[in-house]
Structures are given as structure tokens and as C-alpha cells.
Design a protein around this motif. Structure first.
Motif, PDB file in Angstrom:
ATOM      1  N   ASP A  93      -0.666 -16.766 -28.107  1.00 49.53           N
ATOM      2  CA  ASP A  93      -0.749 -15.462 -27.451  1.00 49.53           C
ATOM      3  C   ASP A  93      -0.930 -15.687 -25.960  1.00 49.53           C
ATOM      4  N   GLU A  94      -1.241 -14.597 -25.241  1.00 45.17           N
ATOM      5  CA  GLU A  94      -1.331 -14.704 -23.785  1.00 45.17           C
ATOM      6  C   GLU A  94      -2.438 -15.632 -23.305  1.00 45.17           C
ATOM      7  N   SER A  95      -3.403 -15.943 -24.190  1.00 42.64           N
ATOM      8  CA  SER A  95      -4.495 -16.840 -23.799  1.00 42.64           C
ATOM      9  C   SER A  95      -4.192 -18.313 -24.077  1.00 42.64           C
ATOM     10  N   THR A  96      -3.027 -18.606 -24.659  1.00 46.09           N
ATOM     11  CA  THR A  96      -2.660 -19.987 -24.960  1.00 46.09           C
ATOM     12  C   THR A  96      -2.484 -20.776 -23.659  1.00 46.09           C
ATOM     13  N   PRO A  97      -3.126 -21.937 -23.535  1.00 47.80           N
ATOM     14  CA  PRO A  97      -2.982 -22.730 -22.305  1.00 47.80           C
ATOM     15  C   PRO A  97      -1.522 -23.063 -22.014  1.00 47.80           C
ATOM     16  N   VAL A  98      -1.147 -23.023 -20.747  1.00 50.64           N
ATOM     17  CA  VAL A  98       0.166 -23.382 -20.214  1.00 50.64           C
ATOM     18  C   VAL A  98       1.249 -22.383 -20.628  1.00 50.64           C
TER      19      VAL A  98
END
Length: 241
Positions: A93-98
Motif C-alpha cells: 500500500d502507500e506505506s510500503t517502503p520505496v
């Protein structure tokens, strides 16, 4: 004496790219100078790679190997676009790193597929152009092998421009340059009808967005279904599709 109530004039609203009718003046769809600089750097990297490939092939008097390497780069770029598209469509989701911003953007794209046609050129390509510049430029500067340079130049160029090919697949035929329509019709670029199938329920097919040449094979053999089963068995995570 009480004055009659005067209705307030409505404030102008800019509809975002994730709604059903994005406006062309939405800042999130416009190119910045930073976007343009990265696209210029990416294009320069690809051009230098191909120029060195031709130069080295001429010096060494070879022709078939660099051309075959370039074809492999084109084929691998389409396959890579499908695998990457499948992954960010279904996981994270939007919080996934990179990868968070791209996952969020692709989810927004599914809510409003035609928003991509309103993105300005550099806005659409700058992320991939930055990746190409940072990873490919060192290879181009260090190596002189015509086969490697042909492969890298075509593969990276196709990857960088895949988002533009993707945008063209969402445009109506009447609004596309005749050359683009011809390349779509012969399968060099992903066709409008083939990519339209990806945006129909259950949204789990036709992931490749460069030429789409791999789509039939991947879907017929249920390659992504098998990958989803592996991910679920190892991590317990279900795909969004």
C-alpha cells in the motif's frame, strides 16, 4: 432591518487524479522542472548506450549479436512490466517502503483509468527515468561491449517509456498519432483493446503494458495465479485481485 441572506459563491474545486473526472490543471498531473531534468537524463542515458552500441558494433564488424541482444531487451522489458504491474497491483500500500507512491498511483489509476492520459509527459515518466539514469548510466560509462549496450539501451528505454505506451493504450484512436496506432495494430506497442481487458473484472489479466506480447502466455498458463498461491502459502497474504 435584517438583511436577506446572500449565498456564498462556491470555491473552485480541483478534482484529483483518483476521482472519475480529473482536470488538466490538477498539479499532480503537471510536469515540474525536476521531472523534465530526470527525463532528459534518462533519454540521454539511453541514447548514449545505443550510440556506443552502434559504434562498437561497427568497429568490431558485428551486426547480428547486438540486434539479437536488443530484441531480448525489448522482450524482457515487456515481461518485466507485467511482473512489476502484477506485484504493485496486488500487494502493498502507500506505506510500503520505496514502492509506496507507485502502489498508490496504480490503485488510483484503477479508480480512474483515463487520468493517465491527462498527465504531462515528464510527469508520467520521471520516476522510471530516474531509475534508468541511476542504474544504467554507470554501465554505459564503464562497458564497451556492443551486445551488452544494445540489450541495456533497448531494455531500459522501453522500461522508461512503458508508462507513455500505457497512456497511449488508454487514448481513443482518433487522438493518437497515426504511427502510434500502426505500432499498436501490429503489436509493437500494447493495443488499446488488449489493455482494456485488464480494466475489466476481475482485473487479473493482461498485466504487460509495453507490447503485451507476453500477456497471452502468462494468462493462459496462469503464471500469476501460481505466483499468488506461492505468496499466500509463504506469507499468508492474499492478492487484491
Amino acid at each position: 432591518m435584517e438583511q436577506p441572506h446572500q449565498p456564498m459563491s462556491p470555491k473552485p474545486v480541483v478534482i484529483s487524479s483518483t476521482t472519475s473526472h480529473p482536470l488538466t490543471n490538477d498539479p499532480s498531473l503537471q510536469s515540474t522542472w525536476s521531472h523534465r531534468a530526470w527525463v532528459a537524463a534518462g533519454c540521454t542515458t539511453v541514447i548514449v548506450s545505443l550510440a556506443k552500441c552502434i559504434s562498437q558494433a561497427t568497429i568490431m564488424q558485428v551486426s547480428f549479436e547486438p540486434v539479437f541482444a536488443a530484441w531480448l531487451g525489448y522482450m524482457l522489458a515487456d515481461l518485466g512490466s507485467g511482473v512489476y504491474h502484477w506485484a504493485i497491483d496486488n500487494y502493498g500500500d502507500e506505506s510500503t517502503p520505496v514502492f509506496g507512491p507507485q502502489i498508490e498511483a496504480f490503485q488510483g489509476h484503477h479508480k480512474c483509468p483515463r487520468a493517465i492520459t491527462r498527465r504531462q509527459f515528464a510527469n508520467n515518466l520521471h520516476i522510471l527515468a530516474r531509475g534508468v539514469t541511476l542504474t544504467v548510466l554507470p554501465i554505459v560509462l564503464v562497458f564497451n561491449d556492443s551486445k551488452l549496450l544494445g540489450f541495456v539501451g533497448v531494455c531500459s528505454g522501453c522500461i522508461m517509456f512503458s508508462q507513455q505506451f500505457h497512456a497511449w493504450a488508454h487514448r481513443t484512436k482518433s487522438r493518437l498519432p497515426p504511427l502510434v496506432v500502426a505500432l499498436q495494430d501490429v503489436g509493437v506497442l500494447v493495443s488499446r483493446s488488449q489493455h482494456a481487458a485488464h480494466h475489466r473484472p476481475p482485473y487479473n489479466s493482461n498485466y504487460c503494458i509495453l507490447s503485451g506480447v507476453w500477456n497471452e502466455f502468462l494468462d493462459r498458463h496462469k503464471v500469476f495465479v501460481m505466483l499468488e498461491k506461492i505468496v499466500y502459502s509463504k506469507l499468508g497474504v492474499r492478492p487484491r485481485s
